[in-house]
Motif scaffolding. Structure first.
Motif, PDB file in Angstrom:
ATOM      1  N   ASN A   5      45.614  25.368  -4.594  1.00 57.18           N
ATOM      2  CA  ASN A   5      45.055  26.698  -4.923  1.00 57.18           C
ATOM      3  C   ASN A   5      44.067  26.630  -6.087  1.00 57.18           C
ATOM      4  O   ASN A   5      44.134  27.439  -7.025  1.00 57.18           O
ATOM      5  N   SER A   7      40.984  27.397  -8.150  1.00 60.51           N
ATOM      6  CA  SER A   7      40.084  28.541  -8.270  1.00 60.51           C
ATOM      7  C   SER A   7      39.305  28.429  -9.564  1.00 60.51           C
ATOM      8  O   SER A   7      39.878  28.119 -10.615  1.00 60.51           O
ATOM      9  N   CYS A   8      37.998  28.689  -9.507  1.00 58.64           N
ATOM     10  CA  CYS A   8      37.151  28.588 -10.688  1.00 58.64           C
ATOM     11  C   CYS A   8      36.299  29.848 -10.825  1.00 58.64           C
ATOM     12  O   CYS A   8      35.871  30.437  -9.822  1.00 58.64           O
ATOM     13  N   VAL A   9      36.067  30.258 -12.060  1.00 57.00           N
ATOM     14  CA  VAL A   9      35.236  31.420 -12.368  1.00 57.00           C
ATOM     15  C   VAL A   9      34.278  31.033 -13.476  1.00 57.00           C
ATOM     16  O   VAL A   9      34.690  30.454 -14.494  1.00 57.00           O
ATOM     17  N   CYS A  18      38.898  27.013 -14.638  1.00 59.91           N
ATOM     18  CA  CYS A  18      39.502  26.615 -13.368  1.00 59.91           C
ATOM     19  C   CYS A  18      41.012  26.632 -13.513  1.00 59.91           C
ATOM     20  O   CYS A  18      41.558  26.194 -14.534  1.00 59.91           O
ATOM     21  N   TRP A  20      44.860  26.078 -11.206  1.00 55.35           N
ATOM     22  CA  TRP A  20      45.487  25.502 -10.016  1.00 55.35           C
ATOM     23  C   TRP A  20      46.999  25.473 -10.207  1.00 55.35           C
ATOM     24  O   TRP A  20      47.502  25.678 -11.316  1.00 55.35           O
ATOM     25  N   LYS A  93      31.804  23.595  -6.214  1.00 56.01           N
ATOM     26  CA  LYS A  93      31.692  25.018  -6.507  1.00 56.01           C
ATOM     27  C   LYS A  93      30.233  25.393  -6.732  1.00 56.01           C
ATOM     28  O   LYS A  93      29.545  24.788  -7.557  1.00 56.01           O
ATOM     29  N   ILE A  98      30.517  32.511  -8.057  1.00 60.07           N
ATOM     30  CA  ILE A  98      31.725  32.761  -8.852  1.00 60.07           C
ATOM     31  C   ILE A  98      31.367  33.259 -10.255  1.00 60.07           C
ATOM     32  O   ILE A  98      32.124  33.065 -11.206  1.00 60.07           O
TER      33      ILE A  98
END
Length: 275
Positions: A5, A7-9, A18, A20, A93, A98
């Motif tokens: 899972n 996820s990066c913003v 990021c 996880w 990414k 993002i």
């Protein structure tokens, strides 16, 4: 055992965060590390600022490109452990998908002739005209809060709310109720023409202007006002009655006077006989 899972913003075109989760088969002593690379870097860089929150692993690293543009190179993320038992995870990414702006700052409100002016500062990290703003305001009922969008430098809504942008962003709301308290907050999100991200910024701090009577005070006022009027009325009636007695004393009844006179005379013979 691999990180899951991911996820990066990309926050405000300045830093990437990021997060996880640990793999199902990963041991408790697994020490995940994050490295990143993009076109323009000679070597990959290691993330240094790790954190853990509610079962999520995470790391924050600075990500700024030399020139502010609307297209950026793909960032490649590698998460692994030094142990060979942990399978590494690689991900690519696209930063433009993002992007999350920072909340608008320096929110100020002013009231001029029953008109409210709302101003806030624009982000300096984004290209010009690449952010859309939402202004939310209400007078106490959150369910009745209104949201307006600020897209252009000059924007007029059917409700006569005028949006003007000069060096900062401003909203002008005419015909306000001077007896109401208005609360405002603002947030930003990337313009579709500039970025493919659908991430809104957090709301700015709330600012209020105007005064609204407290409901408890209002209820107490509704109760005490009739009571005060009633007590005042009773006091006034008593005062007027006393004043009437002083000015116009009651006239004695002649029948009562005669009764008293003849009553005294009838008692005298009896008294003399006893003597």
């Amino acid at each position: 055992s691999a990180a899951a899972n991911l996820s990066c913003v990309w926050h405000n075109l300045e830093s990437m965060v990021c997060t996880w989760r640990a793999g199902e088969n990963a041991s408790r002593d697994t020490n995940y590390t994050l490295s990143y690379w993009f076109d323009g870097l000679k070597d990959s860089k290691k993330c240094r600022n790790y954190f853990m929150h509610q079962g999520l692993y995470g790391c924050t690293f600075n990500l700024r490109f030399p020139n502010i543009t609307r297209s950026y190179p793909v960032v490649r993320i590698l998460i692994r452990d030094h142990s060979e038992d942990i399978r590494p995870v690689c991900a690519s990414k696209n930063p433009t998908t993002i992007v999350k702006p920072a909340p608008p700052g320096q929110l100020t409100l002013s009231n001029v002739k029953d008109e409210i002016y709302v101003e806030w500062s624009e982000s300096e990290t984004f290209p010009e005209n690449c952010l859309v703003y939402e202004v939310q305001y209400h007078t106490g009922d959150l369910n009745a809060a209104q949201i307006i969008q600020v897209i252009l430098h000059y924007f007029q809504l059917p409700t006569s709310i005028i949006i003007i942008t000069i060096s900062c962003v401003a909203a002008h709301i005419p015909s306000v109720d001077p007896k109401s308290k208005y609360t405002f907050k603002v947030r930003a999100y990337p313009k579709p023409e500039c970025y493919s991200s659908h991430l809104y910024s957090d709301w700015s701090e709330e600012k209020s202007i105007g005064e609204k009577m407290d409901s408890t005070f209002h209820l107490a006022l509704l109760i005490t006002m009739p009571l005060t009027v009633a007590v005042s009325t009773i006091i006034l009636l008593v005062y007027l009655k006393r004043l009437q007695i002083l000015i116009l004393p009651p006239i004695p009844d002649p029948r009562e006077i005669l009764k008293r006179m003849f009553g005294e005379q009838s008692e005298d013979p009896q008294v003399s006989e006893k003597l």
